[in-house]
Design an enzyme around this catalytic site. Structure first.
Site, PDB file in Angstrom:
ATOM      1  N   GLU A   1       0.786  -1.375  -0.051  1.00  0.00           N
ATOM      2  CA  GLU A   1      -0.181   0.095  -0.113  1.00  0.00           C
ATOM      3  C   GLU A   1       0.953   1.319   0.074  1.00  0.00           C
ATOM      4  OE1 GLU A   1      -3.006  -0.495  -0.726  1.00  0.00           O
ATOM      5  OE2 GLU A   1      -3.450  -2.326   0.348  1.00  0.00           O
TER       6      GLU A   1
ATOM      7  N   HIS B   1     -12.762  -3.848   3.845  1.00  0.00           N
ATOM      8  CA  HIS B   1     -11.631  -4.041   4.209  1.00  0.00           C
ATOM      9  C   HIS B   1     -10.952  -3.399   5.323  1.00  0.00           C
ATOM     10  CE1 HIS B   1      -7.474  -4.041   1.703  1.00  0.00           C
ATOM     11  NE2 HIS B   1      -7.184  -4.048   3.251  1.00  0.00           N
TER      12      HIS B   1
ATOM     13  N   HIS C   1      -2.849   1.949   8.272  1.00  0.00           N
ATOM     14  CA  HIS C   1      -3.710   1.107   7.554  1.00  0.00           C
ATOM     15  C   HIS C   1      -4.148  -0.033   8.775  1.00  0.00           C
ATOM     16  CE1 HIS C   1      -6.078  -1.298   5.177  1.00  0.00           C
ATOM     17  NE2 HIS C   1      -5.238  -2.257   4.958  1.00  0.00           N
TER      18      HIS C   1
ATOM     19  N   GLU D   1     -17.222  11.034  22.360  1.00  0.00           N
ATOM     20  CA  GLU D   1     -15.766  11.581  22.027  1.00  0.00           C
ATOM     21  C   GLU D   1     -15.697  11.521  20.431  1.00  0.00           C
ATOM     22  OE1 GLU D   1     -13.409   8.034  23.128  1.00  0.00           O
ATOM     23  OE2 GLU D   1     -12.273   9.655  24.033  1.00  0.00           O
TER      24      GLU D   1
ATOM     25  N   HIS E   1      -7.071  -3.461  10.024  1.00  0.00           N
ATOM     26  CA  HIS E   1      -8.327  -4.011   9.529  1.00  0.00           C
ATOM     27  C   HIS E   1      -9.210  -3.884  10.650  1.00  0.00           C
ATOM     28  CE1 HIS E   1      -6.084  -6.442   6.185  1.00  0.00           C
ATOM     29  NE2 HIS E   1      -6.301  -5.067   5.887  1.00  0.00           N
TER      30      HIS E   1
HETATM   31  O1  2HA Z   1      -0.574  -5.181   4.175  1.00  0.00           O
HETATM   32  O2  2HA Z   1      -3.402  -4.847   4.587  1.00  0.00           O
HETATM   33  O3  2HA Z   1      -4.156  -3.848   2.159  1.00  0.00           O
HETATM   34  C1  2HA Z   1      -1.675  -5.871   3.980  1.00  0.00           C
HETATM   35  C2  2HA Z   1      -2.979  -5.166   3.780  1.00  0.00           C
HETATM   36  C3  2HA Z   1      -3.164  -4.838   2.286  1.00  0.00           C
HETATM   37 ZN    ZN Z   2      -5.429  -4.223   4.189  1.00  0.00          ZN
END
Ligand code: 2HA
Ligand code: ZN
Length: 262
Positions: A109, A203, A132, A162, A134
Site C-alpha cells: 500500500e 477491507h 492502515h 468523543e 483491518h
Molecule cells: O498489508 O492490509 O491492504 C496488507 C494489507 C493490504
Molecule cells: Zn489491508
C-alpha cells in the site's frame, strides 16, 4: 543502535504495530503503517531502490519509515530491521537506507501511504503518520451501512461523545475497490484532503495523525463507535445523541464540525 532506532517516535511506531495486532486488526500480514521523517540520515548509504509509480510529489527529499510488504505487524517490535524499511523519497523512486535486512519490498500500500501523506501535509503541517488496519467493527459497519461520507459520519458521531471531539472533520468512505493499487491510493488521498480517517468498504481503515499514537487513537475512537452501533442496532434507540445535542457539544467545545454536515 542506529540514530533511527534511538528516536522516541521509532519506539512509538513499533509499539503501535504491536497494538494494532493485539487488537485483532492485523491478522496475518494485514495492516501497514508509515511515518514521515526529516532527512537526518545522510550517513546511510542507499542499499537498493524501488520505483514509485505515483511519484513522490511534495514528499521528494523526505524520509519515510514504512512496514514491509508481507511482513507481520506482530513481529515489528521483535525485529524492526527485518519488518521495516527506511526510505529516502526521490522524484520517481525510493532508496532503501535501512531495514528489510532479509529482503522484500515496502508495503503493497506504499502508493496509498505516499498520496495520503501528501494530502494530509497540505492540510496540516504537523501531520506525520498514516496507518492502515483491518479495524473489525469499522469493516463490519461498511457492510451494513449506507456508504455515504456524511451519513456514516453522523452515525459514528451519534454513538459516543468523543467522536465529534476527535474527528470533527468526519470520515470518508470508499466503495469496495481492489487494494494495493494507485487508484485506491488516489481515491484515499482525495478524501484525506478534508478528513483524517478513510474507510475502505469490506477491507479496513486508513487513519492519519501527528504521530503513531495520534493516528491509532483516532482509529480506536472510531472503531469503538462502530462497535457500539453494531451492539445496539436492532434495538430501539430513542436516547442516541441527536443533531441538536451534537451542535451543543460543538459549541461547548469550540469545534467546527465539517461544514454543512450538522
Ligand atoms: O498489508 O492490509 O491492504 C496488507 C494489507 C493490504
Ligand atoms: Zn489491508
Amino acid at each position: 543502535m542506529t540514530d533511527l532506532e534511538a528516536l522516541p517516535l521509532f519506539g512509538e511506531f513499533c509499539r503501535a504495530a504491536s497494538e494494532i495486532y493485539r487488537r485483532g486488526w492485523a491478522e496475518r500480514n494485514g495492516g501497514n503503517l508509515s511515518m514521515l521523517l526529516e532527512d537526518g540520515f545522510g550517513g546511510l548509504k542507499p542499499l537498493r531502490s524501488f520505483p514509485i509509480a505515483s511519484g513522490a510529489g511534495a514528499l521528494e527529499g523526505k524520509c519515510l519509515l514504512i512496514t514491509g510488504g508481507g511482513k507481520y505487524l506482530k513481529n515489528v517490535e521483535r525485529d524492526p530491521e527485518d519488518a521495516l524499511a527506511l526510505l529516502r523519497l526521490g522524484k520517481n523512486c525510493a532508496e532503501l537506507l535501512w531495514g528489510l535486512k532479509n529482503g522484500g519490498r515496502p508495503s503493497s500500500e506504499l502508493s496509498a501511504h505516499l498520496q495520503s501523506h501528501a494530502a494530509r501535509l497540505e492540510a496540516d503541517p504537523k501531520h506525520r503518520t498514516v496507518l492502515h488496519a483491518h479495524a473489525t467493527h469499522l469493516v463490519a459497519l461498511t457492510s451494513v451501512h449506507e456508504l455515504d461520507d456524511r451519513a456514516l459520519t453522523k452515525t459514528l458521531w451519534s454513538m459516543c461523545t468523543e467522536c465529534l471531539l476527535f474527528f470533527p472533520d468526519g470520515v470518508g468512505v470508499l466503495p469496495w475497490m481492489p487494494c494495493g493499487t494507485d487508484e485506491i491510493g488516489a481515491a484515499t488521498a482525495e478524501k484525506m484532503r478534508s478528513c483524517r480517517l478513510v474507510l475502505w468498504a469490506s477491507h479496513g481503515a486508513f487513519a492519519a495523525g501527528t504521530g503513531p499514537d495520534d493516528a491509532l487513537g483516532l482509529l480506536e475512537v472510531a472503531d469503538k463507535a462502530a462497535e457500539l452501533y453494531i451492539m445496539t442496532s436492532g434495538f430501539p434507540s430513542p436516547a442516541r445523541i441527536g443533531e441538536e445535542q451534537l451542535r451543543r457539544l460543538a459549541d461547548a467545545m469550540g469545534l467546527s464540525p465539517r461544514e454543512g454536515w450538522l
